[in-house]
Write a protein that holds these residues in place. Sequence first.
Motif, PDB file in Angstrom:
ATOM      1  N   SER A   1      -8.087  73.045 -19.082  1.00  0.00           N
ATOM      2  CA  SER A   1      -8.260  74.285 -18.327  1.00  0.00           C
ATOM      3  C   SER A   1      -6.894  74.914 -18.022  1.00  0.00           C
ATOM      4  O   SER A   1      -5.850  74.261 -18.119  1.00  0.00           O
ATOM      5  N   GLU A   2      -6.930  76.185 -17.614  1.00  0.00           N
ATOM      6  CA  GLU A   2      -5.691  76.882 -17.273  1.00  0.00           C
ATOM      7  C   GLU A   2      -5.005  76.215 -16.085  1.00  0.00           C
ATOM      8  O   GLU A   2      -3.773  76.143 -16.027  1.00  0.00           O
ATOM      9  N   ARG A   3      -5.774  75.730 -15.144  1.00  0.00           N
ATOM     10  CA  ARG A   3      -5.190  75.063 -13.977  1.00  0.00           C
ATOM     11  C   ARG A   3      -4.472  73.783 -14.380  1.00  0.00           C
ATOM     12  O   ARG A   3      -3.378  73.492 -13.884  1.00  0.00           O
ATOM     13  N   GLN A   4      -5.072  73.029 -15.252  1.00  0.00           N
ATOM     14  CA  GLN A   4      -4.433  71.794 -15.719  1.00  0.00           C
ATOM     15  C   GLN A   4      -3.151  72.102 -16.484  1.00  0.00           C
ATOM     16  O   GLN A   4      -2.147  71.384 -16.352  1.00  0.00           O
TER      17      GLN A   4
ATOM     18  N   LYS B   1      -3.227  76.774 -28.955  1.00  0.00           N
ATOM     19  CA  LYS B   1      -4.690  76.816 -29.068  1.00  0.00           C
ATOM     20  C   LYS B   1      -5.299  75.440 -28.832  1.00  0.00           C
ATOM     21  O   LYS B   1      -6.387  75.320 -28.256  1.00  0.00           O
ATOM     22  N   LEU B   2      -4.588  74.398 -29.263  1.00  0.00           N
ATOM     23  CA  LEU B   2      -5.089  73.043 -29.056  1.00  0.00           C
ATOM     24  C   LEU B   2      -5.109  72.693 -27.568  1.00  0.00           C
ATOM     25  O   LEU B   2      -6.069  72.069 -27.085  1.00  0.00           O
TER      26      LEU B   2
ATOM     27  N   LYS C   1       1.459  65.356 -22.989  1.00  0.00           N
ATOM     28  CA  LYS C   1       1.517  65.024 -21.571  1.00  0.00           C
ATOM     29  C   LYS C   1       0.166  65.257 -20.906  1.00  0.00           C
ATOM     30  O   LYS C   1      -0.269  64.474 -20.052  1.00  0.00           O
ATOM     31  N   LEU C   2      -0.511  66.330 -21.298  1.00  0.00           N
ATOM     32  CA  LEU C   2      -1.847  66.611 -20.757  1.00  0.00           C
ATOM     33  C   LEU C   2      -2.847  65.534 -21.163  1.00  0.00           C
ATOM     34  O   LEU C   2      -3.728  65.166 -20.383  1.00  0.00           O
TER      35      LEU C   2
END
Length: 356
Positions: A276-279, A269-270, A300-301
Amino acid sequence: MPFLGQDWRSPGQSWVKTADGWKRFLDEKSGSFIADVWNSYCNKEVYDKENLFNSLNYDVAAKKRKKDMLNSKTKTQYFHQEKWIYVHKGSTKERHGYCTLGEAFNRLDFSTAILDSRRFNYVVRLLELIAKSQLTSLSGIAQKNFMNILEKVVLKVLEDQQNIRLIRELLQTLYTSLCTLVQRVGKSVLVGNINMWVYRMETILHWQQQLNNIQITRPAFKGLTFTDLPLCLQLNIMQRLSDGRDLVSLGQVAPDLHVLSEDRLLWKKLCQYHFSERQIRKRLILSDKGQLDWKKMYFKLVRCYPRKEQYGDTLQLCRHCHILSWKGTDHPCTANNPESCSVSLSPQDFINLFKF
């Protein structure tokens, strides 16, 4: 031939032979010579000039002392009666000359905003962005206000012992920027003497040391604690934390909390909240069990993309009258419904508003 006692080159004037030579006689009654009167006048003029010069020196010195006294009061905040600022519509000479970042920083009362818990994180983030790249665009007064507000932020954190990590990161960002600017002196704009900025850097190091020395004591409270709550409530509260580092810190408090902080759904959830889903699809990481490791993916994101920012209160720009102010601040708007014309600005939006 001229008669005795009168100069043939000066008709009507009397001259008298003295031990120092011939002198022009001024007044028979007073017995004064013109040279003596002239010397007396000259001496008086010199005296008056000296008095005038001394008076001017005194006035200049008095003004300098007054200016130094005002400048030495680093805690002095520059207040304005209006807590809003008009932002011109186009990128014109008038806008560049008036609506600068420094002018807005002086006018919007950030010093009071840090006392509001809803605005605290917003102001800190704005200070961090200015410290990274916009410090040299501030005027001398705005730079002084920046340091004054930063000092109040540090004192507030030292007093209530909250948001310590947030302020540590801010101070480190500012210190790194100042190190670069001081080393490149002459190529960048730092208003004021270089020694003043070196002193401010030493002050930042002192603040960092004070933050590192904070010892958070366990409150003497014998009532219900966080770990006494049902697990579902504990997990519900942890889901409201928007920073993964806070989850990690919370998991270090007790073994039971550590188990909850490793919950996969919590980290999923975090990730979905901030990115975004793409990221997310570009940064997939599998665990040893062949499942998505949402915790590792989150960190990592964070290194690759900016996180979603959320604030309790923000600055707002009125699209009708182009006035920038805090929410709830009265401004001279002629719209029928001013609230519908207001647009919330993130700290980065606020910075971009004054880029030309």
